[in-house]
Design a protein around this motif. Structure first.
Motif, PDB file in Angstrom:
ATOM      1  N   MET A   1       5.067  -5.811  -1.240  1.00 45.02           N
ATOM      2  CA  MET A   1       5.888  -4.888  -0.252  1.00 45.02           C
ATOM      3  C   MET A   1       5.194  -4.731   1.120  1.00 45.02           C
ATOM      4  SD  MET A   1       6.475  -1.595  -3.152  1.00 45.02           S
ATOM      5  CE  MET A   1       7.459  -0.489  -1.669  1.00 45.02           C
ATOM      6  N   VAL A   2       4.070  -4.821   1.408  1.00 44.16           N
ATOM      7  CA  VAL A   2       3.415  -4.819   2.627  1.00 44.16           C
ATOM      8  C   VAL A   2       4.107  -6.109   3.493  1.00 44.16           C
ATOM      9  CG1 VAL A   2       1.466  -5.999   2.326  1.00 44.16           C
ATOM     10  CG2 VAL A   2       1.480  -3.952   3.977  1.00 44.16           C
ATOM     11  N   GLU A   3       4.443  -7.001   3.106  1.00 45.30           N
ATOM     12  CA  GLU A   3       4.910  -8.240   3.635  1.00 45.30           C
ATOM     13  C   GLU A   3       6.232  -8.284   3.793  1.00 45.30           C
ATOM     14  OE1 GLU A   3       2.098 -11.943   3.020  1.00 45.30           O
ATOM     15  OE2 GLU A   3       2.902 -11.436   0.977  1.00 45.30           O
ATOM     16  N   ALA A   4       7.054  -7.360   3.160  1.00 43.75           N
ATOM     17  CA  ALA A   4       8.560  -7.317   2.974  1.00 43.75           C
ATOM     18  C   ALA A   4       9.077  -6.949   4.428  1.00 43.75           C
ATOM     19  CB  ALA A   4       8.972  -6.254   2.005  1.00 43.75           C
TER      20      ALA A   4
ATOM     21  N   ASP B   1      12.247  -1.646   2.657  1.00 45.48           N
ATOM     22  CA  ASP B   1      11.401  -1.862   1.326  1.00 45.48           C
ATOM     23  C   ASP B   1       9.846  -2.008   1.541  1.00 45.48           C
ATOM     24  OD1 ASP B   1      13.505  -1.479  -0.212  1.00 45.48           O
ATOM     25  OD2 ASP B   1      14.083  -3.700  -0.130  1.00 45.48           O
ATOM     26  N   ARG B   2       9.489  -1.987   3.049  1.00 51.73           N
ATOM     27  CA  ARG B   2       8.225  -2.408   3.351  1.00 51.73           C
ATOM     28  C   ARG B   2       7.212  -1.316   3.177  1.00 51.73           C
ATOM     29  NH1 ARG B   2       6.076  -4.656   9.373  1.00 51.73           N
ATOM     30  NH2 ARG B   2       3.996  -5.073   8.665  1.00 51.73           N
ATOM     31  N   PHE B   3       6.087  -1.565   2.476  1.00 53.11           N
ATOM     32  CA  PHE B   3       4.993  -0.658   2.495  1.00 53.11           C
ATOM     33  C   PHE B   3       4.167  -0.655   3.483  1.00 53.11           C
ATOM     34  CE2 PHE B   3       0.839   0.181   0.037  1.00 53.11           C
ATOM     35  CZ  PHE B   3       1.136   1.561   0.154  1.00 53.11           C
ATOM     36  N   PRO B   4       4.015   0.685   4.302  1.00 55.65           N
ATOM     37  CA  PRO B   4       3.310   0.672   5.631  1.00 55.65           C
ATOM     38  C   PRO B   4       1.954   0.104   5.513  1.00 55.65           C
ATOM     39  CG  PRO B   4       4.366   2.580   4.958  1.00 55.65           C
ATOM     40  CD  PRO B   4       4.713   2.100   3.944  1.00 55.65           C
ATOM     41  N   ALA B   5       1.634  -0.665   6.557  1.00 54.60           N
ATOM     42  CA  ALA B   5       0.278  -1.362   6.632  1.00 54.60           C
ATOM     43  C   ALA B   5      -0.938  -0.381   6.522  1.00 54.60           C
ATOM     44  CB  ALA B   5       0.255  -2.141   7.686  1.00 54.60           C
ATOM     45  N   PRO B   6      -0.813   0.607   7.109  1.00 52.90           N
ATOM     46  CA  PRO B   6      -2.048   1.674   6.928  1.00 52.90           C
ATOM     47  C   PRO B   6      -2.020   2.176   5.678  1.00 52.90           C
ATOM     48  CG  PRO B   6      -0.550   2.105   9.041  1.00 52.90           C
ATOM     49  CD  PRO B   6       0.281   1.325   8.314  1.00 52.90           C
ATOM     50  N   ALA B   7      -1.123   2.525   4.847  1.00 49.61           N
ATOM     51  CA  ALA B   7      -0.898   2.954   3.639  1.00 49.61           C
ATOM     52  C   ALA B   7      -1.693   1.897   2.488  1.00 49.61           C
ATOM     53  CB  ALA B   7       0.063   3.482   2.863  1.00 49.61           C
ATOM     54  N   PHE B   8      -1.359   0.443   2.978  1.00 50.86           N
ATOM     55  CA  PHE B   8      -1.795  -0.622   2.237  1.00 50.86           C
ATOM     56  C   PHE B   8      -3.167  -0.832   2.265  1.00 50.86           C
ATOM     57  CE2 PHE B   8      -2.979  -4.999   1.687  1.00 50.86           C
ATOM     58  CZ  PHE B   8      -2.664  -5.361   0.286  1.00 50.86           C
ATOM     59  N   PHE B   9      -3.653  -0.375   3.633  1.00 49.66           N
ATOM     60  CA  PHE B   9      -5.171  -0.423   3.757  1.00 49.66           C
ATOM     61  C   PHE B   9      -6.031   0.542   3.201  1.00 49.66           C
ATOM     62  CE2 PHE B   9      -3.813  -2.409   8.309  1.00 49.66           C
ATOM     63  CZ  PHE B   9      -4.061  -3.872   7.674  1.00 49.66           C
ATOM     64  N   ALA B  10      -5.374   1.527   3.052  1.00 54.14           N
ATOM     65  CA  ALA B  10      -5.912   2.750   2.309  1.00 54.14           C
ATOM     66  C   ALA B  10      -5.880   2.171   0.745  1.00 54.14           C
ATOM     67  CB  ALA B  10      -5.209   3.985   2.290  1.00 54.14           C
ATOM     68  N   PHE B  11      -5.182   1.792   0.180  1.00 52.79           N
ATOM     69  CA  PHE B  11      -5.021   1.063  -1.072  1.00 52.79           C
ATOM     70  C   PHE B  11      -6.183  -0.080  -1.236  1.00 52.79           C
ATOM     71  CE2 PHE B  11      -3.730  -1.953  -4.269  1.00 52.79           C
ATOM     72  CZ  PHE B  11      -3.819  -1.080  -5.426  1.00 52.79           C
ATOM     73  N   ILE B  12      -6.356  -0.625  -0.316  1.00 49.91           N
ATOM     74  CA  ILE B  12      -7.390  -1.742  -0.411  1.00 49.91           C
ATOM     75  C   ILE B  12      -8.792  -1.043  -0.481  1.00 49.91           C
ATOM     76  CG2 ILE B  12      -8.547  -3.430   0.665  1.00 49.91           C
ATOM     77  CD1 ILE B  12      -6.079  -4.472  -0.542  1.00 49.91           C
ATOM     78  N   GLU B  13      -8.919   0.047   0.422  1.00 47.17           N
ATOM     79  CA  GLU B  13     -10.192   0.918   0.451  1.00 47.17           C
ATOM     80  C   GLU B  13     -10.457   1.375  -0.806  1.00 47.17           C
ATOM     81  OE1 GLU B  13     -12.553   1.206   2.986  1.00 47.17           O
ATOM     82  OE2 GLU B  13     -11.293  -0.525   3.842  1.00 47.17           O
ATOM     83  N   MET B  14      -9.303   1.908  -1.655  1.00 48.81           N
ATOM     84  CA  MET B  14      -9.506   2.541  -2.821  1.00 48.81           C
ATOM     85  C   MET B  14     -10.092   1.383  -3.729  1.00 48.81           C
ATOM     86  SD  MET B  14      -8.768   5.694  -2.614  1.00 48.81           S
ATOM     87  CE  MET B  14      -8.935   5.854  -4.414  1.00 48.81           C
TER      88      MET B  14
ATOM     89  N   THR C   1       5.059   3.836  -8.095  1.00 49.34           N
ATOM     90  CA  THR C   1       5.580   4.797  -7.236  1.00 49.34           C
ATOM     91  C   THR C   1       4.758   5.879  -6.939  1.00 49.34           C
ATOM     92  OG1 THR C   1       7.813   4.205  -8.202  1.00 49.34           O
ATOM     93  CG2 THR C   1       7.585   6.186  -7.001  1.00 49.34           C
ATOM     94  N   ARG C   2       4.037   5.973  -7.672  1.00 45.22           N
ATOM     95  CA  ARG C   2       2.999   7.317  -7.537  1.00 45.22           C
ATOM     96  C   ARG C   2       2.024   6.918  -6.790  1.00 45.22           C
ATOM     97  NH1 ARG C   2       2.907  12.642  -7.074  1.00 45.22           N
ATOM     98  NH2 ARG C   2       0.903  13.409  -7.415  1.00 45.22           N
ATOM     99  N   VAL C   3       1.443   5.636  -6.881  1.00 46.31           N
ATOM    100  CA  VAL C   3       0.398   5.219  -5.956  1.00 46.31           C
ATOM    101  C   VAL C   3       1.027   5.140  -4.484  1.00 46.31           C
ATOM    102  CG1 VAL C   3      -0.943   3.379  -5.277  1.00 46.31           C
ATOM    103  CG2 VAL C   3      -1.059   4.089  -7.865  1.00 46.31           C
ATOM    104  N   ILE C   4       2.028   4.559  -4.373  1.00 43.31           N
ATOM    105  CA  ILE C   4       2.792   4.713  -3.029  1.00 43.31           C
ATOM    106  C   ILE C   4       2.845   5.982  -2.337  1.00 43.31           C
ATOM    107  CG2 ILE C   4       5.086   4.258  -1.964  1.00 43.31           C
ATOM    108  CD1 ILE C   4       5.427   1.832  -3.791  1.00 43.31           C
ATOM    109  N   GLU C   5       3.392   6.818  -3.154  1.00 44.79           N
ATOM    110  CA  GLU C   5       3.401   8.081  -2.720  1.00 44.79           C
ATOM    111  C   GLU C   5       1.984   8.912  -2.226  1.00 44.79           C
ATOM    112  OE1 GLU C   5       5.598  11.364  -4.626  1.00 44.79           O
ATOM    113  OE2 GLU C   5       7.249  10.144  -5.128  1.00 44.79           O
ATOM    114  N   LEU C   6       1.007   8.420  -3.073  1.00 48.14           N
ATOM    115  CA  LEU C   6      -0.419   9.011  -2.879  1.00 48.14           C
ATOM    116  C   LEU C   6      -1.052   8.384  -1.648  1.00 48.14           C
ATOM    117  CD1 LEU C   6      -1.502   9.112  -6.531  1.00 48.14           C
ATOM    118  CD2 LEU C   6      -1.133  11.161  -5.081  1.00 48.14           C
ATOM    119  N   MET C   7      -0.721   7.002  -1.520  1.00 46.32           N
ATOM    120  CA  MET C   7      -1.502   6.283  -0.307  1.00 46.32           C
ATOM    121  C   MET C   7      -0.673   6.813   1.052  1.00 46.32           C
ATOM    122  SD  MET C   7      -4.131   4.936  -1.356  1.00 46.32           S
ATOM    123  CE  MET C   7      -4.338   6.417  -2.396  1.00 46.32           C
TER     124      MET C   7
END
Length: 238
Positions: free
Chosen positions: A87-90, A94-107, A131-137
């Motif tokens: 999703m971060v590459e989409a 449908d793209r997952f925002p890069a800052p939220a993905f970086f937060a996920f990586i930190e997690m 879906t829940r992780v996306i909302e949380l991040m």
């Protein structure tokens, strides 16, 4: 469950009687001008003589809920990571925002070994957790980071002290990406974003492509990984 940004906007919509889309647009415009999520929400609440204390998000509670999801099941977390990576590459909505993905990586880099199981999760279970992780991040970065119309521009003034290092890491990686650079999710080396494959530098992609999917995931998000989600360079006591 943790209160997310969507939950907060829905609460504000219900309390003010304003349509949810209107509330969302006003908050987005306000954040684009440099105000934080909570400041933007409370500003609208003040206009309607509502108690601002009713509109809060507990970032540390979000961290705990996310950690719980990621520790539940190895295969589930593997699948969530794969989906978010795609999703971060989409492109487009449908793209997952890069800052939220970086937060996920930190997690991921802060969680301890997860139970490896042999059962098969249903597609519905994976979708719900993802879906829940996306909302949380997305909620987490909205609270931890300072925003403008250009995106993340720093660490939020009211970011909890315990999460400032995470916010700084998100900001640093986002700033690099804005300059056309990407931090490899495997070795942490900084490379030209156009040269990455599957979010990794060419060397890591070449090495990991010869590994099975579990080994690839174990090597993700850190160097010299000695446990699920951890590297020997940065371990955090739970």
């Amino acid at each position: 469950m943790s209160l997310t940004a969507r939950d907060l906007l829905q609460r504000l919509s219900n309390d003010t009687g304003l349509p949810y889309p209107l509330v969302a647009r006003r908050v987005n415009r306000s954040m684009g001008k440099g105000k934080g999520l909570l400041e933007s929400v409370r500003s609208i609440a003040d206009e309607h003589d509502l108690k601002s204390s009713r509109y809060q998000i507990d970032a540390e509670k979000i961290i705990k809920e996310t950690e719980k999801i990621l520790r539940e099941d190895y295969t589930q977390t593997l699948m969530i990571s794969a989906v978010l990576g795609q999703m971060v590459e989409a492109k487009g909505k449908d793209r997952f925002p890069a800052p939220a993905f970086f937060a996920f990586i930190e997690m991921l880099s802060h969680i301890s070994d997860a139970r490896r199981d042999t059962k098969s999760e249903s597609s519905t279970e994976i979708e719900e957790r993802t879906t829940r992780v996306i909302e949380l991040m997305t909620t987490l970065v909205s609270v931890l980071c300072e925003w403008s119309e250009k995106g993340v521009v720093g660490v939020a003034k009211d970011c909890p002290d315990s999460l400032r290092d995470m916010a700084k890491a998100i900001f640093r990686k986002t700033k690099l990406l804005q300059g056309g650079l990407w931090t490899c999710i495997s070795c942490d080396n900084i490379v030209n974003a156009k040269e990455t494959r599957a979010l990794m530098c060419p060397d890591c992609d070449s090495s990991i492509s010869r590994s099975d999917i579990h080994e690839r995931f174990d090597k993700m998000v850190g160097r010299n990984r000695n446990g699920y989600g951890r590297s020997s360079e940065s371990q955090i006591d739970d």
